[in-house]
Write a protein that holds these residues in place. Structure first.
Motif, PDB file in Angstrom:
ATOM      1  N   UNK A  57      51.485  22.935   3.781  1.00 21.65           N
ATOM      2  CA  UNK A  57      52.964  22.987   3.761  1.00 21.65           C
ATOM      3  C   UNK A  57      53.530  22.086   2.667  1.00 21.65           C
ATOM      4  N   UNK A  58      52.697  21.162   2.182  1.00 15.25           N
ATOM      5  CA  UNK A  58      53.157  20.219   1.162  1.00 15.25           C
ATOM      6  C   UNK A  58      54.003  19.096   1.749  1.00 15.25           C
ATOM      7  N   UNK A  59      53.673  18.678   2.992  1.00  9.24           N
ATOM      8  CA  UNK A  59      54.412  17.571   3.622  1.00  9.24           C
ATOM      9  C   UNK A  59      54.264  16.284   2.793  1.00  9.24           C
ATOM     10  N   UNK A  60      55.282  15.420   2.783  1.00  9.20           N
ATOM     11  CA  UNK A  60      55.166  14.146   2.032  1.00  9.20           C
ATOM     12  C   UNK A  60      54.010  13.303   2.581  1.00  9.20           C
ATOM     13  N   UNK A  61      53.333  12.592   1.666  1.00  4.94           N
ATOM     14  CA  UNK A  61      52.180  11.771   2.069  1.00  4.94           C
ATOM     15  C   UNK A  61      52.555  10.725   3.105  1.00  4.94           C
ATOM     16  N   UNK A  62      53.749  10.161   2.983  1.00  7.09           N
ATOM     17  CA  UNK A  62      54.136   9.095   3.935  1.00  7.09           C
ATOM     18  C   UNK A  62      54.173   9.652   5.374  1.00  7.09           C
ATOM     19  N   UNK A  63      54.593  10.912   5.523  1.00  8.00           N
ATOM     20  CA  UNK A  63      54.629  11.542   6.854  1.00  8.00           C
ATOM     21  C   UNK A  63      53.207  11.814   7.357  1.00  8.00           C
ATOM     22  N   UNK A  64      52.351  12.281   6.453  1.00 10.29           N
ATOM     23  CA  UNK A  64      50.953  12.562   6.840  1.00 10.29           C
ATOM     24  C   UNK A  64      50.256  11.265   7.252  1.00 10.29           C
ATOM     25  N   UNK A  65      50.464  10.201   6.457  1.00 14.83           N
ATOM     26  CA  UNK A  65      49.838   8.897   6.743  1.00 14.83           C
ATOM     27  C   UNK A  65      50.287   8.376   8.106  1.00 14.83           C
ATOM     28  N   UNK A  66      51.581   8.478   8.364  1.00 10.65           N
ATOM     29  CA  UNK A  66      52.128   8.026   9.641  1.00 10.65           C
ATOM     30  C   UNK A  66      51.510   8.802  10.808  1.00 10.65           C
ATOM     31  N   UNK A  67      51.434  10.119  10.652  1.00 10.07           N
ATOM     32  CA  UNK A  67      50.857  10.977  11.699  1.00 10.07           C
ATOM     33  C   UNK A  67      49.398  10.590  11.958  1.00 10.07           C
ATOM     34  N   UNK A  68      48.617  10.439  10.872  1.00  7.14           N
ATOM     35  CA  UNK A  68      47.191  10.128  11.011  1.00  7.14           C
ATOM     36  C   UNK A  68      46.994   8.768  11.682  1.00  7.14           C
TER      37      UNK A  68
END
Length: 209
Positions: A57-68
């Motif tokens: 989806x091309x989500x921002x890295x900061x959102x992916x990092x937070x989720x992980x």
């Protein structure tokens, strides 16, 4: 049946915590550990699936990092495991060129883009070593990547995903057998450069004292 053991409990007590406590107290610790392991495997698979969806989806890295980071905490997943999942997800989001001379260029461009995400989960030496081994195995298993190994490692060194100590450890004795003679030969000059840079900085530090 294995996956439905939890259903033996009332609905309000169908949690891993309750299950493991009950069976540990009943002297069946192995059963508790089995269910906990099953949950961990499930959580890892779910994390990888969600990671791939977020990337596509091309989500921002900061959102992916937070989720992980939330998933790591919630499911007690160690960082070295997570870096392996992220590497697999990053590499599966691309249709790779089948030509060896073009794939290295494509890989560097792609991995450069994702290096901030990978860097967020290589805060431990063990995570960096895990990533190095994943890169080694990937380049060996995907034959057109064989010549790209050194380029990927150097990119990650420059992007501060990998540091010199784990690279030197990998080179010395932490590598796996898969294609090791090819990869060690590729890394020879870079490792020599790292060692020289390390020695220079040590002698400068001594002179400063």
């Amino acid at each position: 049946m294995d996956n439905r053991l939890m259903e033996l409990f009332p609905a309000n007590k169908q949690s891993v915590e309750h299950f493991t406590k009950y069976f540990t107290e009943a002297g069946l610790k192995e059963l508790s550990e089995y269910v906990r392991n099953q949950q961990t495997i499930g959580a890892r698979k779910e994390l990888q699936k969600e990671l791939q969806e977020q990337m596509s989806r091309g989500d921002p890295f900061k959102d992916i990092i937070l989720y992980v980071k939330e998933e790591m905490k919630k499911n007690n997943i160690p960082e070295p495991v997570v870096i392996g999942l992220i590497w697999s997800s990053v590499m599966s989001t691309v249709e790779w060129n089948k030509k060896e001379e073009l794939v290295a260029e494509q890989a560097i461009k792609h991995l450069k883009q994702y290096s901030p995400l990978l860097a967020a989960f290589t805060t431990q030496g063990q995570s960096e070593l895990t990533l190095l081994l994943k890169i080694q195995e990937y380049c060996y298993d995907n034959i057109h990547f064989m010549k790209a190994f050194q380029k990927i490692v150097v990119l990650f060194y420059k992007a501060e995903v990998l540091s010199e100590e784990p690279i030197l450890k990998w080179y010395k004795d932490a590598h796996v057998a898969k294609g090791k003679s090819v990869f060690l030969e590729q890394m020879k000059k870079f490792v020599e450069w790292l060692k020289n840079a390390e020695e220079e900085s040590e002698s400068e530090a001594e002179e400063g004292d």
